[in-house]
Design a protein around this motif. Structure first.
Motif, PDB file in Angstrom:
ATOM      1  N   ALA A  82       2.215   2.452  -7.005  1.00 10.42           N
ATOM      2  CA  ALA A  82       2.662   2.473  -5.603  1.00 10.42           C
ATOM      3  C   ALA A  82       1.739   3.321  -4.743  1.00 10.42           C
ATOM      4  O   ALA A  82       1.386   2.931  -3.615  1.00 10.42           O
ATOM      5  CB  ALA A  82       4.094   3.003  -5.522  1.00 10.42           C
ATOM      6  N   MET A  83       1.322   4.465  -5.266  1.00 12.83           N
ATOM      7  CA  MET A  83       0.398   5.326  -4.517  1.00 12.83           C
ATOM      8  C   MET A  83      -0.927   4.623  -4.264  1.00 12.83           C
ATOM      9  O   MET A  83      -1.495   4.711  -3.171  1.00 12.83           O
ATOM     10  CB  MET A  83       0.181   6.635  -5.281  1.00 12.83           C
ATOM     11  CG  MET A  83       1.385   7.555  -5.307  1.00 12.83           C
ATOM     12  SD  MET A  83       1.146   8.967  -6.415  1.00 12.83           S
ATOM     13  CE  MET A  83      -0.300   9.721  -5.690  1.00 12.83           C
TER      14      MET A  83
ATOM     15  N   GLN B  57       4.959   4.776 -10.098  1.00  9.42           N
ATOM     16  CA  GLN B  57       4.657   5.581  -8.915  1.00  9.42           C
ATOM     17  C   GLN B  57       3.160   5.636  -8.646  1.00  9.42           C
ATOM     18  O   GLN B  57       2.718   5.609  -7.493  1.00  9.42           O
ATOM     19  CB  GLN B  57       5.225   6.993  -9.088  1.00  9.42           C
ATOM     20  CG  GLN B  57       6.750   7.045  -9.071  1.00  9.42           C
ATOM     21  CD  GLN B  57       7.288   8.419  -9.410  1.00  9.42           C
ATOM     22  OE1 GLN B  57       6.547   9.316  -9.838  1.00  9.42           O
ATOM     23  NE2 GLN B  57       8.590   8.606  -9.242  1.00  9.42           N
TER      24      GLN B  57
ATOM     25  N   GLU C  63       9.254   0.547   1.085  1.00  8.52           N
ATOM     26  CA  GLU C  63       9.145  -0.898   0.861  1.00  8.52           C
ATOM     27  C   GLU C  63       9.089  -1.194  -0.640  1.00  8.52           C
ATOM     28  O   GLU C  63       8.308  -0.611  -1.378  1.00  8.52           O
ATOM     29  CB  GLU C  63       7.892  -1.434   1.548  1.00  8.52           C
ATOM     30  CG  GLU C  63       7.652  -2.925   1.298  1.00  8.52           C
ATOM     31  CD  GLU C  63       6.303  -3.383   1.820  1.00  8.52           C
ATOM     32  OE1 GLU C  63       5.887  -4.497   1.464  1.00  8.52           O
ATOM     33  OE2 GLU C  63       5.659  -2.610   2.569  1.00  8.52           O
TER      34      GLU C  63
ATOM     35  N   ASP D 196      -0.523   2.108  -1.518  1.00  8.45           N
ATOM     36  CA  ASP D 196      -0.543   2.772  -0.209  1.00  8.45           C
ATOM     37  C   ASP D 196      -1.977   3.102   0.196  1.00  8.45           C
ATOM     38  O   ASP D 196      -2.366   2.915   1.354  1.00  8.45           O
ATOM     39  CB  ASP D 196       0.306   4.048  -0.246  1.00  8.45           C
ATOM     40  CG  ASP D 196       1.795   3.755  -0.268  1.00  8.45           C
ATOM     41  OD1 ASP D 196       2.198   2.725   0.311  1.00  8.45           O
ATOM     42  OD2 ASP D 196       2.552   4.555  -0.868  1.00  8.45           O
ATOM     43  N   THR D 197      -2.759   3.601  -0.771  1.00  5.59           N
ATOM     44  CA  THR D 197      -4.156   3.916  -0.483  1.00  5.59           C
ATOM     45  C   THR D 197      -4.929   2.661  -0.087  1.00  5.59           C
ATOM     46  O   THR D 197      -5.737   2.677   0.845  1.00  5.59           O
ATOM     47  CB  THR D 197      -4.815   4.566  -1.710  1.00  5.59           C
ATOM     48  OG1 THR D 197      -4.117   5.768  -2.041  1.00  5.59           O
ATOM     49  CG2 THR D 197      -6.280   4.894  -1.434  1.00  5.59           C
TER      50      THR D 197
ATOM     51  N   LYS E 123       6.901   1.659  -2.443  1.00 12.13           N
ATOM     52  CA  LYS E 123       5.870   2.343  -1.660  1.00 12.13           C
ATOM     53  C   LYS E 123       6.441   3.560  -0.940  1.00 12.13           C
ATOM     54  O   LYS E 123       7.656   3.744  -0.870  1.00 12.13           O
ATOM     55  CB  LYS E 123       5.242   1.379  -0.655  1.00 12.13           C
ATOM     56  CG  LYS E 123       4.499   0.208  -1.283  1.00 12.13           C
ATOM     57  CD  LYS E 123       3.876  -0.660  -0.196  1.00 12.13           C
ATOM     58  CE  LYS E 123       3.147  -1.855  -0.769  1.00 12.13           C
ATOM     59  NZ  LYS E 123       2.529  -2.681   0.303  1.00 12.13           N
ATOM     60  N   ALA E 124       5.534   4.350  -0.373  1.00 15.46           N
ATOM     61  CA  ALA E 124       5.938   5.598   0.284  1.00 15.46           C
ATOM     62  C   ALA E 124       6.855   5.352   1.469  1.00 15.46           C
ATOM     63  O   ALA E 124       7.710   6.189   1.794  1.00 15.46           O
ATOM     64  CB  ALA E 124       4.692   6.371   0.737  1.00 15.46           C
ATOM     65  N   ASN E 125       6.692   4.211   2.134  1.00 12.92           N
ATOM     66  CA  ASN E 125       7.537   3.914   3.298  1.00 12.92           C
ATOM     67  C   ASN E 125       8.874   3.295   2.916  1.00 12.92           C
ATOM     68  O   ASN E 125       9.636   2.860   3.778  1.00 12.92           O
ATOM     69  CB  ASN E 125       6.804   2.990   4.266  1.00 12.92           C
ATOM     70  CG  ASN E 125       6.445   1.640   3.657  1.00 12.92           C
ATOM     71  OD1 ASN E 125       6.772   1.370   2.502  1.00 12.92           O
ATOM     72  ND2 ASN E 125       5.771   0.801   4.423  1.00 12.92           N
TER      73      ASN E 125
ATOM     74  N   ARG F 271      -3.709   0.009   1.312  1.00  9.55           N
ATOM     75  CA  ARG F 271      -3.294  -0.378   2.663  1.00  9.55           C
ATOM     76  C   ARG F 271      -3.996   0.488   3.702  1.00  9.55           C
ATOM     77  O   ARG F 271      -4.453  -0.008   4.737  1.00  9.55           O
ATOM     78  CB  ARG F 271      -1.778  -0.251   2.804  1.00  9.55           C
ATOM     79  CG  ARG F 271      -1.244  -0.608   4.187  1.00  9.55           C
ATOM     80  CD  ARG F 271       0.280  -0.629   4.170  1.00  9.55           C
ATOM     81  NE  ARG F 271       0.818   0.665   3.775  1.00  9.55           N
ATOM     82  CZ  ARG F 271       0.983   1.681   4.609  1.00  9.55           C
ATOM     83  NH1 ARG F 271       0.643   1.560   5.882  1.00  9.55           N
ATOM     84  NH2 ARG F 271       1.512   2.816   4.181  1.00  9.55           N
ATOM     85  N   HIS F 272      -4.076   1.794   3.422  1.00 12.47           N
ATOM     86  CA  HIS F 272      -4.754   2.696   4.363  1.00 12.47           C
ATOM     87  C   HIS F 272      -6.235   2.336   4.481  1.00 12.47           C
ATOM     88  O   HIS F 272      -6.809   2.377   5.577  1.00 12.47           O
ATOM     89  CB  HIS F 272      -4.599   4.149   3.916  1.00 12.47           C
ATOM     90  CG  HIS F 272      -3.201   4.677   4.029  1.00 12.47           C
ATOM     91  ND1 HIS F 272      -2.388   4.379   5.099  1.00 12.47           N
ATOM     92  CD2 HIS F 272      -2.476   5.477   3.215  1.00 12.47           C
ATOM     93  CE1 HIS F 272      -1.215   4.964   4.936  1.00 12.47           C
ATOM     94  NE2 HIS F 272      -1.240   5.643   3.800  1.00 12.47           N
TER      95      HIS F 272
END
Length: 397
Positions: free
Chosen positions: A149-150, A146, A117, A153-154, A113-115, A156-157
């Motif tokens: 993973a993006m 990738q 993780e 992240d979306t 992920k971007a952070n 999660r947001h």
């Protein structure tokens, strides 16, 4: 049975519409017949999405013993692992994973992920060799990982946004309950107190009793003002502005005079000078303008000097109604000036004050609701002067 701890991860992958297409593309590019997205933690390997043409036996939610997989190692170094012919490979011919599962070809790309993780892997396996030495294959699968993973992240947001939205809706519900309590549960008993005071006054002539009754009435009036201020604060701060109902008013000057008379009656020690010259046909909410003036007058009485007059002026200037109020006394400090029209500002600035500090905030909101402004200047020489102005009529009239 799916481990409930991983149900959110499986759902997050399931919600990504492109995952089935990605797994199909992985099989097509590599020539392998099993592809999956796996969640890999310190202790678990869990399948989140599967495209299986070799009856490997895994379904979403299915688990492998973590130590039996190569993904356990990938989690530690976070680098792709690729081999197309395990039995002839110098390293993986001796590795326990191909032997355990009868694998010849294998590719696994970390999903990060971007952070930073580590989520898991995008992987493909087969029991027969595969030609996967082309760098383009690794690069394409890395891009797929990738993309997943993006999307995670979306997701999660979006979850965080949904929680915020739910909290906002709950706040709105509590706000409505709060306003209902103020509007009914507090004002109703307060009205009973006022009526009781009027009844007692009519039945006694004892001077001491009359003084006590007057104190009760004055306190109930003050409590009523505080309740209305809190009610307006709740509407303005939490609900999108103080509501006004503007219409053409022919007797705004009389309304201002009555407001001034009420303040004079409740503050006999204060000295007032008024110059009112307000024309007919003003487009406004006269009750709200009366409230604005009452709040300014109350502020002037509280913070002004009793030995010097409070000067009220109201007139029409350049198609605007201008109401100014000047009083002498201690000038407003530079520390307080930027906070003056914010709620509870005097308390925040460490100033001694009566009430909740909402009067000037509400006055400014009323001016704003009339497409106008409320400003202030303050100095030892000229005193403190509040000026409220708003358009007298529709701008197209």
């Amino acid at each position: 049975m799916t481990n409930p701890d991983f149900a959110p991860d499986i759902e997050a992958i399931r919600s990504i519409d492109s995952v089935p297409v990605i797994l199909s593309m992985v099989k097509h590019l590599t020539g392998m017949r099993f592809a999956a997205v796996a969640r890999v933690t310190e202790s678990n390997w869990v399948a989140c999405a599967v495209d299986d043409s070799i009856d490997f036996g895994l379904k979403p939610g299915g688990e492998l013993v973590l130590e039996s997989t190569i993904c356990h190692e990938i989690r530690q170094h976070q680098q792709p692992v690729i081999f197309g012919h395990a039995s002839t490979h110098p390293v993986f011919s001796l590795h326990h994973t191909p032997k355990t599962y009868g694998l010849e070809s294998y590719i696994s790309i970390p999903i990060v992920k971007a952070n930073g993780e580590f989520f898991g892997t995008l992987c493909a396996i087969d029991s027969v060799p595969a030609n996967i030495d082309e760098p383009a294959i690794t690069k394409t699968l890395t891009l797929f990982a990738q993309l997943i993973a993006m999307n995670l992240d979306t997701h999660r947001h979006l979850e965080a946004t949904q929680i915020e939205l739910n909290n906002a809706n709950e706040l709105g519900r509590l706000r409505e309950q709060f306003i209902a309590v103020l509007g009914h549960d507090l004002r109703t008993p307060l009205s009973a107190v006022r009526m009781s005071a009027d009844l007692l006054e009519s039945k006694t002539e004892d001077k001491r009793s009359l003084n006590l009754i007057a104190a009760i009435r004055n306190s109930s009036v003050r409590m009523g003002v505080l309740i209305e201020n809190i009610l307006d604060f709740a509407r303005g701060r939490l609900g999108g502005g103080i509501p006004v109902q503007r219409k053409l008013v022919d007797d705004l000057q009389q309304t201002l005079q009555l407001t001034l008379a009420e303040v004079k009656a409740s503050h006999p020690q204060a000295i007032f000078i008024d110059e009112l010259d307000v024309p007919a046909g003003v487009y406004c909410d006269e009750l709200r303008i009366s409230q604005l003036l009452s709040n300014l007058l109350g502020n002037a009485v509280t913070h002004g000097s009793n030995s010097t007059p409070i000067i009220l002026k109201a007139c029409a200037e350049n198609d605007e109604i201008v109401i100014s109020l000047t009083n002498q006394g201690t000038p407003i400090s530079a520390q307080l000036m930027p906070l003056l029209f914010e709620p509870f500002s005097r308390a925040e600035a460490g100033q001694r004050c009566e009430g909740l500090g909402l009067g000037l905030y509400i006055a400014s909101q009323i001016a704003m609701a009339h497409n106008g402004t409320l400003s202030v200047t303050s100095s030892a020489e000229s005193g403190t002067c509040f000026v409220a102005s708003f358009p007298a009529r529709f701008k197209w009239v």
